[in-house]
Scaffold this motif. Structure first.
Motif, PDB file in Angstrom:
ATOM      1  N   LYS A  75      27.965   1.086  49.437  1.00 61.70           N
ATOM      2  CA  LYS A  75      27.669   2.510  49.238  1.00 61.70           C
ATOM      3  C   LYS A  75      28.183   2.992  47.890  1.00 61.70           C
ATOM      4  O   LYS A  75      27.545   3.801  47.214  1.00 61.70           O
ATOM      5  N   ASN A  76      29.346   2.484  47.475  1.00 57.61           N
ATOM      6  CA  ASN A  76      29.893   2.865  46.172  1.00 57.61           C
ATOM      7  C   ASN A  76      28.960   2.447  45.040  1.00 57.61           C
ATOM      8  O   ASN A  76      28.878   3.121  44.010  1.00 57.61           O
ATOM      9  N   PHE A  77      28.264   1.335  45.227  1.00 56.48           N
ATOM     10  CA  PHE A  77      27.304   0.884  44.216  1.00 56.48           C
ATOM     11  C   PHE A  77      26.000   1.680  44.289  1.00 56.48           C
ATOM     12  O   PHE A  77      25.472   2.122  43.268  1.00 56.48           O
ATOM     13  N   THR A  78      25.467   1.848  45.489  1.00 55.69           N
ATOM     14  CA  THR A  78      24.165   2.502  45.623  1.00 55.69           C
ATOM     15  C   THR A  78      24.227   3.994  45.307  1.00 55.69           C
ATOM     16  O   THR A  78      23.194   4.616  45.044  1.00 55.69           O
ATOM     17  N   ASN A  79      25.420   4.579  45.318  1.00 57.80           N
ATOM     18  CA  ASN A  79      25.564   5.994  44.955  1.00 57.80           C
ATOM     19  C   ASN A  79      25.487   6.210  43.447  1.00 57.80           C
ATOM     20  O   ASN A  79      25.401   7.351  42.985  1.00 57.80           O
TER      21      ASN A  79
END
Length: 219
Positions: free
Chosen positions: A14-18
């Protein structure tokens, strides 16, 4: 500063896709690693599984309920990796990915969020476990790139695979050795000023012939 733990969980993705820039960097590095991954995303778990989790939480005692509630965010999402197989994209969950792939993703998240964004010192114990030497060299290159490492984060790692000495400069390579009193001494390859042209020498070869010491005494 902190010793990095390799605990893969959906929130890492999620930290990447955000962040589209981080997501693109992740995919590029996974392609460089040649693990066959074309994309990574998060999906909510099926409704029936969600209901089971909610039932477990609601029927648990207070201590167990707190445990599950603290982990609900991770449990309600699952990571999906898309691999290209014969020009067809096939989706796999993270349980089918190798430990090395998952470790690389955890490393990248910590490097980007803590080292590059906040200037932290990251400490990795035995970094070579489950990671190819070329990938470690690539990660070191990221730290040395001021366009990537904006806040000047630092990387400290231990290793036992002497082949990694080939990707380090003398001032980056440090040894530990116990003296006769059982105390551990720390010294750098750069301290050996009597070795001519050490910058151009093969550090692994010098180590193997005993030029630096720092070997088990039985050997």
């Amino acid at each position: 500063m902190g010793l990095v733990q390799f605990d893969f969980k959906p929130s890492i993705i999620k930290n990447f896709t955000n962040d589209s820039t981080l997501e693109e960097q992740l995919i590029n590095i996974l392609r460089i690693a040649d693990v066959g991954i074309e994309s990574v995303n998060l999906k909510p778990i099926p409704e029936n599984e969600k209901q089971i989790i909610e039932h477990i939480i609601n029927t648990s005692d207070s201590e167990s309920r707190l445990f599950f509630q603290q982990r609900t965010r991770e449990m309600l999402s699952e990571v999906k990796f898309k691999h290209k197989v014969d020009d067809i994209l096939v989706e796999f969950s993270d349980i089918y990915e190798s430990a090395g792939t998952l470790k690389l993703i955890v490393l990248l998240e910590k490097i980007q969020l803590l080292a590059f964004n906040l200037g932290y010192l990251l400490i990795f114990d035995e970094i070579e476990l489950q990671l190819h030497q070329n990938l470690i060299a690539y990660l070191i290159g990221l730290f040395e790139n001021p366009n990537q490492n904006i806040e000047g984060g630092q990387l400290l790692f231990s290793f036992h695979n002497t082949a990694l000495m080939e990707i380090l400069q003398p001032n980056q390579l440090w040894f530990t050795e116990k003296n006769d009193q059982g105390q551990t001494e720390i010294f750098s390859a750069a301290d050996f000023t009597d070795i001519k042209d050490i910058q151009q020498r093969n550090l692994e070869e010098l180590y193997r012939i005993g030029r630096f010491g720092a070997k088990p005494r039985a050997l």
